[in-house]
Design an enzyme around this catalytic site. Structure first.
Site, PDB file in Angstrom:
ATOM      1  N   GLU A 170       0.806  -1.230   0.000  1.00 26.60           N
ATOM      2  CA  GLU A 170       0.000   0.000   0.000  1.00 26.60           C
ATOM      3  C   GLU A 170       0.835   1.273   0.000  1.00 26.60           C
ATOM      4  OE1 GLU A 170      -2.746  -0.576   3.255  1.00 26.60           O
ATOM      5  OE2 GLU A 170      -3.470  -2.480   2.427  1.00 26.60           O
ATOM      6  N   ASN A 211       2.096  -4.602  -3.455  1.00 25.48           N
ATOM      7  CA  ASN A 211       0.703  -5.000  -3.203  1.00 25.48           C
ATOM      8  C   ASN A 211      -0.103  -3.756  -2.820  1.00 25.48           C
ATOM      9  OD1 ASN A 211      -1.115  -7.306  -2.751  1.00 25.48           O
ATOM     10  ND2 ASN A 211      -1.063  -6.747  -0.580  1.00 25.48           N
ATOM     11  N   HIS A 247     -10.467  -6.206  -2.645  1.00 27.58           N
ATOM     12  CA  HIS A 247     -11.530  -6.116  -1.638  1.00 27.58           C
ATOM     13  C   HIS A 247     -12.747  -5.483  -2.321  1.00 27.58           C
ATOM     14  CE1 HIS A 247      -8.946  -7.411   1.569  1.00 27.58           C
ATOM     15  NE2 HIS A 247      -8.071  -6.455   1.323  1.00 27.58           N
ATOM     16  N   GLU A 275      -6.045 -10.591  -1.809  1.00 29.89           N
ATOM     17  CA  GLU A 275      -6.849 -10.489  -0.589  1.00 29.89           C
ATOM     18  C   GLU A 275      -8.341 -10.485  -0.938  1.00 29.89           C
ATOM     19  OE1 GLU A 275      -5.541  -7.202   1.879  1.00 29.89           O
ATOM     20  OE2 GLU A 275      -3.432  -7.640   1.504  1.00 29.89           O
ATOM     21  N   ASP A 277     -12.143 -10.578  -1.400  1.00 31.94           N
ATOM     22  CA  ASP A 277     -13.448 -10.748  -0.749  1.00 31.94           C
ATOM     23  C   ASP A 277     -14.453  -9.876  -1.483  1.00 31.94           C
ATOM     24  OD1 ASP A 277     -12.680  -8.255   0.432  1.00 31.94           O
ATOM     25  OD2 ASP A 277     -12.064  -9.265   2.276  1.00 31.94           O
TER      26      ASP A 277
HETATM   27  O1  9MR Z   1      -7.099  -8.798   8.121  1.00 31.26           O
HETATM   28  C1  9MR Z   1      -6.208  -7.952   8.815  1.00 31.26           C
HETATM   29  C2  9MR Z   1      -6.825  -7.580  10.133  1.00 31.26           C
HETATM   30  O2  9MR Z   1      -6.915  -8.696  10.981  1.00 31.26           O
HETATM   31  C3  9MR Z   1      -6.031  -6.499  10.773  1.00 31.26           C
HETATM   32  O3  9MR Z   1      -6.733  -6.044  11.895  1.00 31.26           O
HETATM   33  C4  9MR Z   1      -5.786  -5.368   9.798  1.00 31.26           C
HETATM   34  C5  9MR Z   1      -4.950  -4.294  10.435  1.00 31.26           C
HETATM   35  O4  9MR Z   1      -4.548  -3.354   9.525  1.00 31.26           O
HETATM   36  O5  9MR Z   1      -5.127  -5.866   8.654  1.00 31.26           O
HETATM   37  C6  9MR Z   1      -5.929  -6.742   7.971  1.00 31.26           C
HETATM   38  O6  9MR Z   1      -5.353  -7.118   6.770  1.00 31.26           O
HETATM   39  C7  9MR Z   1      -5.136  -6.071   5.827  1.00 31.26           C
HETATM   40  C8  9MR Z   1      -3.944  -6.451   5.011  1.00 31.26           C
HETATM   41  O7  9MR Z   1      -2.852  -6.708   5.854  1.00 31.26           O
HETATM   42  C9  9MR Z   1      -3.593  -5.376   4.006  1.00 31.26           C
HETATM   43  N1  9MR Z   1      -4.734  -5.042   3.188  1.00 31.26           N
HETATM   44  C10 9MR Z   1      -5.950  -4.739   3.908  1.00 31.26           C
HETATM   45  C11 9MR Z   1      -6.310  -5.863   4.877  1.00 31.26           C
HETATM   46  C12 9MR Z   1      -7.604  -5.576   5.571  1.00 31.26           C
HETATM   47  O8  9MR Z   1      -7.499  -4.476   6.409  1.00 31.26           O
END
Ligand code: 9MR
Length: 478
Positions: A170, A211, A247, A275, A277
């Protein structure tokens, strides 16, 4: 949504322009790595086997706590071939204070993956979020050393064990400008190249990815990623792929998704859906679940039709594990599995898109002219588990005449029932079965071989079939 059976391989399908050797290798890989079904949509069929038969992987994200959830691990260990640790490889877990590294949680996930023959995507080395406060408090002059040390230590710890790393996660704002995080503030945009070079030096075998989210369609943010990738490749910076988090929101898959992926692969990088969904307003309804199935099928089909798209990873195993309800109140039901880890319509649609054919109508058989008799040799391999098996069969034309169309007939042991197949059309499902060529592999020159495979349930007898004949002539077996 298009519904199809026996999707593999098709001559019009770019992924299938691989040639017979690669197709055979894909089938062999599927046979070697298949695992028990778990709570699948159809006995003997798994997302991972269907994906692997297409040369793709289908993965999921798992966190350490998930390892205590038996229904979740049953699905994860059987249905998915790639594991991304949800949080455990992030900086705040790995190096919570400077120079102090903690690998226990991530090691447990890597061990689970290894036990279930899953590969691992490392997520993530450099990210503005889940970054311990000590990094943000460093003087700018120390950030580069801290970043390189973090990457070097973590990548070295997992050297040779990971399929890929999300090296930088990001990096962009929505308008395409760089996020002004600790790394950018200290090093400018050059931190990305430095991170990639450091990762490559520590593990030359792991694929290196950038990513991000909201880069799936053509927009300012994906333009920024595109320009960054182009610049990095132009400088010879080690970069293997771009991860598109995907997402999505119900009914809002960008129409430019495929074209966008293709402009990236044209730069010489792979692309992956990292990722996935698809969230919907709660509660789910039959209509919303059906539309979600269409969304998933479209995403799977996009990856299938983009040469250079290596696989898909869903973010979480089932709806109970999803981050969506906590972040987007009122939304959820975003994954392939429901609250009880039962497959949803989106699962079936994804499996069908991969050629599973679990709910497809029976196609009208195309009459094929009876081909001439043929001399043949058959070999094969059975990979059984407690209730199912995968089998791959290779036919060699030992005659002196090329075949233009082939039909291999054989007898399945009693109690075996075919549930799906690839590289051939099989009928009926039990007893004396005939495997007929698809259009792409109809021709079999003298001395040439071709392979097809199938999955079957069994009631205890996992023996290889008997009494093979090709176009009506008995074959030898080896
Ligand atoms: O799924 C992850 C969640 O459990 C955490 O709380 C969160 C914290 O930032 O991160 C989530 O995963 C993220 C991923 O690492 C990067 N892209 C977005 C995802 C959803 O927030």
């Amino acid at each position: 949504m298009s519904v199809r059976t026996l999707r593999l391989p098709s001559p019009t399908h770019p992924r299938r322009a691989l040639g017979a050797a690669a197709a055979t290798a894909a089938v062999a890989l599927a046979a070697v790595t298949l695992l028990p079904t778990g709570q699948a949509g159809a006995a003997g069929t798994t997302l991972r086997s269907l994906a692997e038969a297409n040369g793709l992987y289908f993965g999921t994200a798992i966190s350490q706590g998930d390892l205590n959830n038996a229904p979740l691990t049953a699905v994860a260990g059987s249905q998915f071939g790639m594991l991304t640790p949800t949080n455990e490889m992030k900086w705040d877990t790995i190096e919570p204070s400077r120079g102090s590294f903690s690998y226990g949680p991530a090691d447990r996930l890597v061990s689970f993956a290894q036990t279930h023959s899953m590969r691992v995507r490392g997520h993530t080395l450099v990210w503005h979020s889940q970054l311990p406060s000590w990094v943000n408090s460093l003087p700018g002059s120390q950030v580069k050393t801290a970043m390189e040390n973090h990457i070097n230590n973590e990548v070295t710890h997992y050297k040779g064990k990971l399929y890929a790393w999300d090296v930088v996660n990001e990096p962009f704002n929505e308008d395409g400008s760089f996020r002004t995080d600790a790394f950018y503030n200290a090093m400018g945009s050059g931190y990305v190249a430095d991170a990639l070079r450091t990762a490559r030096a520590a593990d030359p075998t792991a694929k290196l990815y950038l990513n991000d989210y909201n880069i799936e369609g053509l927009n300012a943010k994906s333009d920024a990623m595109y320009n960054l990738v182009k610049s990095l490749k132009g400088q010879g910076v080690p970069l293997d792929g771009v991860g598109f988090q995907a997402h999505f929101i119900l009914g809002q898959i960008p129409s430019s998704f495929k074209a966008n992926l293709q402009r990236f692969t044209a730069l010489g990088v792979n692309v992956a859906i990292t990722e996935l969904d698809d969230r919907m307003p709660l509660p789910p309804s039959a209509d919303k679940l059906a539309r979600q199935a269409g969304d998933y099928a479209s995403v799977v089909n996009t990856c299938l039709t983009v040469s250079g798209c290596v696989g898909l990873t869903q973010w979480g195993v089932g709806d109970p594990d999803s981050w969506i309800p906590g972040t987007f109140p009122g939304y959820g039901a975003a994954t392939l599995y429901d609250a009880n880890y039962q497959p949803k319509p989106a699962y079936t649609a994804s499996a069908n898109a991969l050629g599973g054919g679990t709910t497809s109508p029976t196609p009208t058989p195309t009459p094929t002219p009876t081909p001439p008799g043929a001399s043949c040799q058959v070999s094969g391999k059975v990979s059984p588990w407690n209730t199912g098996l995968t089998e791959d069969i290779t036919i060699t034309n030992t005659g002196s005449t090329a075949l233009n169309g082939w039909a291999l007939t054989y007898t399945l042991p009693a109690g075996q029932t075919v549930t799906n197949s690839w590289n051939a059309s099989l009928t009926p499902a039990t007893g004396r079965v005939t495997a007929t060529n698809l259009s792409y592999n109809a021709t079999l020159a003298p001395g040439a071989a071709t392979s097809f495979g199938f999955q079957a349930t069994h009631t205890g007898d996992t023996a290889f079939p008997t009494s093979f004949s090709l176009n009506g002539t008995a074959c030898t077996t080896s």
